[in-house]
Design a protein around this motif. Structure first.
Motif, PDB file in Angstrom:
ATOM      1  N   LEU A 119       6.920  -3.242 -10.342  1.00 11.62           N
ATOM      2  CA  LEU A 119       7.981  -2.338 -10.808  1.00 11.62           C
ATOM      3  C   LEU A 119       7.427  -0.963 -11.151  1.00 11.62           C
ATOM      4  N   VAL A 120       6.255  -0.913 -11.738  1.00 18.26           N
ATOM      5  CA  VAL A 120       5.635   0.370 -12.076  1.00 18.26           C
ATOM      6  C   VAL A 120       5.317   1.157 -10.797  1.00 18.26           C
ATOM      7  N   VAL A 121       4.759   0.464  -9.797  1.00 15.91           N
ATOM      8  CA  VAL A 121       4.468   1.127  -8.515  1.00 15.91           C
ATOM      9  C   VAL A 121       5.766   1.606  -7.863  1.00 15.91           C
ATOM     10  N   ALA A 122       6.800   0.770  -7.929  1.00 15.95           N
ATOM     11  CA  ALA A 122       8.090   1.137  -7.339  1.00 15.95           C
ATOM     12  C   ALA A 122       8.679   2.365  -8.017  1.00 15.95           C
ATOM     13  N   ILE A 123       8.523   2.456  -9.331  1.00 17.94           N
ATOM     14  CA  ILE A 123       9.015   3.638 -10.057  1.00 17.94           C
ATOM     15  C   ILE A 123       8.322   4.892  -9.543  1.00 17.94           C
ATOM     16  N   GLY A 124       7.024   4.794  -9.280  1.00 19.09           N
ATOM     17  CA  GLY A 124       6.288   5.945  -8.740  1.00 19.09           C
ATOM     18  C   GLY A 124       6.815   6.365  -7.375  1.00 19.09           C
ATOM     19  N   LEU A 125       7.065   5.390  -6.474  1.00 25.05           N
ATOM     20  CA  LEU A 125       7.561   5.714  -5.137  1.00 25.05           C
ATOM     21  C   LEU A 125       8.990   6.273  -5.194  1.00 25.05           C
ATOM     22  N   GLU A 126       9.827   5.696  -6.046  1.00 24.93           N
ATOM     23  CA  GLU A 126      11.194   6.198  -6.177  1.00 24.93           C
ATOM     24  C   GLU A 126      11.200   7.604  -6.769  1.00 24.93           C
ATOM     25  N   THR A 127      10.273   7.877  -7.659  1.00 20.46           N
ATOM     26  CA  THR A 127      10.180   9.224  -8.234  1.00 20.46           C
ATOM     27  C   THR A 127       9.866  10.248  -7.154  1.00 20.46           C
ATOM     28  N   TYR A 128       8.970   9.875  -6.203  1.00 12.14           N
ATOM     29  CA  TYR A 128       8.658  10.757  -5.071  1.00 12.14           C
ATOM     30  C   TYR A 128       9.919  11.058  -4.261  1.00 12.14           C
ATOM     31  N   SER A 129      10.708  10.019  -3.964  1.00 16.74           N
ATOM     32  CA  SER A 129      11.942  10.213  -3.215  1.00 16.74           C
ATOM     33  C   SER A 129      12.932  11.071  -3.998  1.00 16.74           C
TER      34      SER A 129
END
Length: 304
Positions: A119-129
């Motif tokens: 979930l933490v990694v996903a938050i980082g990728l979604e933040t990029y988008s």
């Protein structure tokens, strides 16, 4: 606005969501978390949605035909509407069903730290988008608030991606809270509560998008600022005033303008034609999206 900015935001969201969907589903298989499953389906839906937005842009570029003389610009509105429906059905309804089921039949999580890490990694990728979508939207937002931009934008892709990314980020936070509380309290019901929160959030976002895309599909006119600019451009030379005017967006980059103009009396036919041509040119200069312009001359009967 050209479609390039929207395409960049869509591609960023598609890349991020595809990777996140794989990671989340792997996390669900390891942990059994309903929040992770709901977020997996959410990311799969988002990835499919970005594909549909790209399809809409491609379809909208087709040449006009005799059956569709005004072209296919509204394809972008149609596929954005489909995206909103998918977000509701695949995202919201599934999350609500899974969350309620998990609340009624709670099951302990296995390897919750794996879920937290994903979930933490996903938050980082979604933040990029999300940051990419924000950057592209700023180019056309002007001084409007973000809510006004979402409500008033005639370009459907950026509001869709913005709201999807907002929902994804908040959904990840809800999933993180649900998993975290389940581990800290030893009560797996929190995982189900987090899933229900995700479902409610996606439902709200989907309804907003459905309402906005429906309005664009039916046909929206120029904004107040654009309409003022068009009327000011039409008036000039021997054009005394605009008797009445109608506008409608045939696509995000194509505005139809139809107006009846009051011209000074006793003009020769060649002079009338010249005044109409000049008025069209002024409108195109001030409002580039005004691609189709139909003007009807009439006498200014106030001066006759």
């Amino acid at each position: 606005m050209s479609a390039s900015g929207g395409t960049k935001a869509i591609l960023a969201a598609l890349t991020a969501n595809a990777g996140i969907a794989v990671a989340k589903f792997a996390g669900f298989l390891i942990t059994g978390s309903s929040s992770m499953l709901a977020e997996s389906v959410h990311s799969v839906a988002d990835t499919s949605n970005q594909g549909l937005l790209l399809l809409g842009q491609r379809q909208a570029r087709r040449r006009a035909t005799r059956e569709h003389p005004f072209g296919f610009g509204r394809e972008r509105y149609f596929w954005s509407f489909v995206v909103a429906l998918m977000l509701f059905t695949l995202g919201s309804v599934f999350a609500l069903y899974e969350g309620i089921h998990k609340i009624e039949h709670p099951e302990p999580l296995t390897s919750p730290l794996v879920a937290v890490g994903i979930l933490v990694v996903a938050i980082g990728l979604e933040t990029y988008s999300f940051v990419t979508a924000i950057g592209e939207s700023r180019k056309i937002k002007g001084d409007a608030t973000w809510w006004q931009f979402i409500r008033q934008s005639r370009t459907p892709e950026l509001p869709v991606v913005l709201l999807e990314d907002t929902g994804a980020l908040l959904g990840l936070v809800f999933a993180l809270i649900g998993v975290g509380l389940s581990e800290v309290t030893g009560e797996p019901v929190w995982d189900g509560i987090g899933t229900v929160m995700i479902g409610v959030l996606l439902g709200i976002i989907a309804i907003i998008l459905i309402v906005e895309m429906k309005s664009l599909l039916i046909g929206e006119g120029a904004t107040d600022r654009e309409l003022d600019s068009i009327c000011a451009a039409l008036t000039g030379g021997r054009v005394d005033r605009v008797i009445h005017i109608r506008t409608q967006y045939l696509g995000p980059d194509e505005l139809l303008v139809a107006a009846k103009l009051a011209l000074a009396p006793r003009l020769e036919l060649s002079e009338v034609a010249g005044e109409i041509d000049a008025a069209e040119a002024r409108v195109r200069e001030r409002v580039p999206s005004a691609r189709l312009i139909y003007l009807e001359p009439d006498l200014d009967r106030q001066l006759v």
